[in-house]
Scaffold this active site. Sequence first.
Site, short mmCIF file in Angstrom:
data_model
loop_
_atom_site.label_atom_id
_atom_site.label_comp_id
_atom_site.label_asym_id
_atom_site.label_seq_id
_atom_site.Cartn_x
_atom_site.Cartn_y
_atom_site.Cartn_z
N SER A 102 0.78 -1.18 -0.27
CA SER A 102 0.07 0.00 -0.24
C SER A 102 0.62 1.23 0.02
CB SER A 102 -0.79 0.03 1.13
OG SER A 102 -1.86 0.85 1.16
N ASP A 241 -2.50 6.69 -3.64
CA ASP A 241 -1.41 6.15 -2.81
C ASP A 241 -1.08 4.82 -3.95
OD1 ASP A 241 -3.41 4.20 -2.48
OD2 ASP A 241 -2.71 3.66 -0.44
N ASP A 243 -1.14 1.57 -3.96
CA ASP A 243 -2.01 0.53 -4.68
C ASP A 243 -3.24 0.97 -4.79
OD1 ASP A 243 -3.00 0.96 -1.82
OD2 ASP A 243 -3.56 -1.12 -1.72
N ASP A 245 -5.98 2.49 -3.52
CA ASP A 245 -7.18 2.70 -2.57
C ASP A 245 -7.29 3.61 -1.65
OD1 ASP A 245 -5.51 2.13 -0.78
OD2 ASP A 245 -6.23 0.05 0.06
#
Length: 445
Positions: A102, A241, A243, A245
């Site tokens: 992430s 960000d 990833d 999400d």
Amino acid sequence: MSERRYFGTDGIRGLVGKYPITPDFVMKLGYAAGKVLAAKGTKKVLIGKDTRISGYMLESALEAGFSAAGVDIGLLGPMPTPGIAYLTKTFRAQAGIVISASHNPFYDNGIKFFSQDGQKLPDDIELAIEAELDKEMICVESAKLGKATRIADAAGRYIEFCKSNFPNRFSLSHLTIVVDCAHGATYHIAPDVFRELGAKVIEIGAQPNGTNINDGCGATSMDAISKAVVEHKADLGIALDGDGDRLMMVDHTGYVLDGDECVFVIASNDIKSGKMKGGVVGTLMSNMGLELALKDMGVPFARSNVGDRYVMEMLKEKGWQLGAENSGHVINLKHTSTGDGIIAALNVLTALCISEKSLHELRQGMKMLPQILVNVRFEGDNDPIEAANVTTKVDEVNKALEGRGRVLLRKSGTEPLIRVMVEGPDLDEVTALANSIADEVKLAS
């Protein structure tokens, strides 16, 4: 319920090369998950990743493990976490696996699983996988090995899904938008989504090299996009960000909107459009300004523990659709099964088009209260939060704020820290109050 040894609240995460983020463990994890998942269903999984250099290694390890268990693999390549959740559903796969850490730096990585409905794996499946990890790895016979295929049109499918969540009657042709992809998994997707909907797009953070993900860019580092919006005289900025999400936004003045303010804009539009179902879920860290603004509009508000999985759990429990963390996870169950930065941005842009107002104007309906966070390190097994001097001080501060603000003390989940947060209408006042509580916590530590 049995204690988990590997799965945390957001999968398995750690430093690459250190157990458990090693090739041998990840291959065994793929095998264990494959054995559990192959017991029923389609015997097919999807694997996607962000842009970390370690993604190649971990993808190969997972692929080998699943194949050894007799499970077929669809390789998505670089793909946002919410995109993997969506494609898992559309391909009727037994599970979707995300290789990502992430918003963490490139030297971390992790493995996260989605079920076939695009949501977190049920607890009993995670526990069954952990139990299988203790067993010997025995490869299926050659004729039953899983096959791996590359899904070449994965990005295009997800782009079309994102665009389908923006009303056909509107165009973004009147907007200039700066899009910061954090050199992450949305680099080849997010700019095209907004561009194909008509916007003039200025890309930053869209040249991943394997080690620059989240490095001074994206939703966790807003200086670059704030500066770019002002320099290019853009209408707004969208920061994701690594990833994809999380969402943070910037209005034309360079002001940064966090998840609380983004969800306020979406909720306000839903109310005016008559599409609001239930209330809004925030977290213990959500700004009190959001709670007060929603109250003024007659919208219920509830706080979950910190973490998007807890926001999701409370949404399901209450039958509501809209929730967010101030860190940028915005969940809108009308559109997605998980937090999705691109979809959340499109929800905000829909509000702009319907209202014919700027992002700067729409955010004015919510006043962010000053929020001071002080971290206090402690040692040993004692719990300073329960100390008499600390509870007495907290009671004093609550009385001083008289409903104008709030106090929150909580332990960090990763470090020996007590986080002291005080929020209220006056910055100097809440700063002094937060420090007064922190002093008492230090005495009790």
